[in-house]
Design an enzyme around this catalytic site. Structure first.
Site, PDB file in Angstrom:
ATOM      1  N   HIS A 216     -10.756   0.663   1.425  1.00  0.00           N
ATOM      2  CA  HIS A 216     -10.599   1.713   2.424  1.00  0.00           C
ATOM      3  C   HIS A 216     -11.858   1.625   3.286  1.00  0.00           C
ATOM      4  CE1 HIS A 216      -9.078   5.715   3.882  1.00  0.00           C
ATOM      5  NE2 HIS A 216     -10.273   5.619   4.437  1.00  0.00           N
TER       6      HIS A 216
ATOM      7  N   ASP B 258       1.072   2.541   3.635  1.00  0.00           N
ATOM      8  CA  ASP B 258       0.196   3.673   3.322  1.00  0.00           C
ATOM      9  C   ASP B 258       1.006   4.963   3.322  1.00  0.00           C
ATOM     10  OD1 ASP B 258      -1.994   5.147   2.636  1.00  0.00           O
ATOM     11  OD2 ASP B 258      -2.881   5.152   4.641  1.00  0.00           O
TER      12      ASP B 258
ATOM     13  N   HIS C 214       1.323   5.335  -1.964  1.00  0.00           N
ATOM     14  CA  HIS C 214       0.816   6.372  -2.874  1.00  0.00           C
ATOM     15  C   HIS C 214       2.005   6.996  -3.603  1.00  0.00           C
ATOM     16  CE1 HIS C 214      -3.247   6.129  -1.263  1.00  0.00           C
ATOM     17  NE2 HIS C 214      -2.634   5.837  -0.140  1.00  0.00           N
TER      18      HIS C 214
ATOM     19  N   LYS D  81      -9.778  -1.314  -6.018  1.00  0.00           N
ATOM     20  CA  LYS D  81      -9.742  -0.611  -4.733  1.00  0.00           C
ATOM     21  C   LYS D  81     -11.039   0.158  -4.534  1.00  0.00           C
ATOM     22  CE  LYS D  81      -7.997   1.425  -0.994  1.00  0.00           C
ATOM     23  NZ  LYS D  81      -6.836   2.237  -0.669  1.00  0.00           N
TER      24      LYS D  81
ATOM     25  N   HIS E 208       0.852  -1.210   0.000  1.00  0.00           N
ATOM     26  CA  HIS E 208       0.000   0.000   0.000  1.00  0.00           C
ATOM     27  C   HIS E 208       0.884   1.255   0.000  1.00  0.00           C
ATOM     28  CE1 HIS E 208      -3.943   1.975   1.519  1.00  0.00           C
ATOM     29  NE2 HIS E 208      -3.122   2.939   1.083  1.00  0.00           N
TER      30      HIS E 208
ATOM     31  N   HIS F 251      -4.964  -0.630   5.788  1.00  0.00           N
ATOM     32  CA  HIS F 251      -4.593   0.147   6.979  1.00  0.00           C
ATOM     33  C   HIS F 251      -5.563  -0.064   8.143  1.00  0.00           C
ATOM     34  CE1 HIS F 251      -7.375   2.689   4.811  1.00  0.00           C
ATOM     35  NE2 HIS F 251      -6.469   3.205   4.018  1.00  0.00           N
TER      36      HIS F 251
END
Ligand code: NCD
Ligand code: ZN
Length: 344
Positions: free
Chosen positions: A136, A247, A16, A99, A14, A174
């Site tokens: 999420h 994350d 970004h 996702k 995970h 997360h």
């Protein structure tokens, strides 16, 4: 006292990567220790088609300056996907999964899903294609306390998704609460990623003396001591259903100081595996680090375990307060605290 650790090279499930200059920086720090990373699709234009995924993967991998590094891209699920393209991309492994961002739960989730029932047809396809649903898991509704969003999502949405699509593999991303850990541990075909920050911070580190620490503000927000302890136990000892997902979510410092539009996200790529090693050592569980960082993830995703090894040695990690490269300036998580391990 252990002075060195040798583990199978980790993967980060995970991350970004963002775009432009930021992408170069995140790629550099992610490829530093990981062989594979899931590159989250909540870019400014979300990644919803096979073409976008192919291009994004290429862009990240070409910036990694490594022949070995791989970016894995999930599809940003919406209720108006091109279904034929989606199936094509799943069948050809262009998307590693899908996702789900509930609308307005986090950064760039305004294109996400408002009424989850509307994409049950997509979950059905994913189950049939033996794909993975990444979630999420927060319910963002006015009457729901920000600290209870994960619990409400589990109660009002996830139980039903789980029971309707029993063979669909799900990753609760997360995981941030004791309640979330229990859900993962007591259901089938579900795993959870755990970030370093949810095992290092409680809400006092974010909201104290009527001031917000913007660099500790992330989604899901960090919670209580009880939750932190439960996450540490899950990562360090339950150790089958949980795996590494930082994350790591950088925002330009300028986006972190405007209280009116404060962006959630913590940047931990420059010290990711060092932080996990420090936590596992605090829990007397260093012998379980490799399973969490390098084995449980590929097993759950049905991918091969990496062949190379990563070596860490005991040494104070000297981390600057900011990552500054070109026009990028991002606060490094945990730069003011003690990190005991270095990658050698
Ligand atoms: C992430 C981001 O900024 O993209 N933010 C965060 O606080 N974790 C999105 C996400 O994973 O929620
Ligand atoms: Zn994220």
């Amino acid at each position: 006292m252990t002075t060195s650790i040798n583990i199978i090279q980790p993967d980060d499930w995970h991350v970004h990567f963002r775009e432009d200059e930021m992408l170069k920086v995140v790629t550099k720090y992610s490829a530093r220790v990981n062989r594979r990373c899931i590159a989250m699709p909540n870019t400014s234009t979300p990644i919803t088609s096979s073409n976008q995924a192919i291009n994004y993967k290429k862009l990240i991998e070409s910036n990694s300056h490594s022949l070995n590094f791989e970016a894995l891209i999930p599809c940003y699920l919406t209720d108006n996907l091109n279904i034929d393209d989606f199936i094509y991309a799943l069948q050809n492994k262009i998307f590693i999964g899908g996702k789900l961002y509930p609308t307005n739960a986090t950064t760039n989730s305004q294109y996400g899903v408002n009424d989850i029932k509307k994409i049950y047809n997509i979950f059905e396809i994913m189950e049939k294609e033996n794909s993975v649903l990444l979630i999420h898991g927060e319910l963002n509704r006015d009457d729901v306390d920000i600290f209870d969003r994960e619990k409400y999502f589990i109660d009002e949405e996830l139980y039903q998704i789980r029971n309707t699509f029993k063979n669909l593999r799900i990753v609760l991303e997360h995981v941030s609460s004791d309640y979330g850990v229990d859900f993962v541990n007591s259901n089938q075909n579900i795993a959870g990623t755990i970030t370093p920050h949810h095992m290092l911070l409680t809400k006092n580190d974010v909201f104290k003396n009527e001031e917000i620490n913007p660099h500790h503000y992330c989604m899901p927000v960090v919670k209580n001591e009880k939750d932190l302890l439960s996450l540490r136990k899950a990562a360090c000892f339950d150790n089958k259903n949980f795996f590494l997902g930082t994350d790591s979510a950088p925002h330009h410092t300028s986006d972190k100081v405007q209280y009116k539009s404060l962006k959630p996200g913590i940047f931990s790529s420059p010290c990711s595996i060092e932080l996990y090693a420090t936590i596992f050592e605090e829990e007397n569980a260093l012998e379980n680090l490799e399973r969490f960082s390098s084995i449980n993830g590929p097993k759950f995703y049905g991918l091969e375990i990496n062949e190379e090894y990563l070596h860490l040695s005991r040494k104070n990690f000297d981390l600057p307060d900011y990552t500054e490269e070109g026009n990028v300036r991002v606060k490094n998580f945990f730069s003011d605290k003690k990190i005991n391990w270095n990658v050698s």
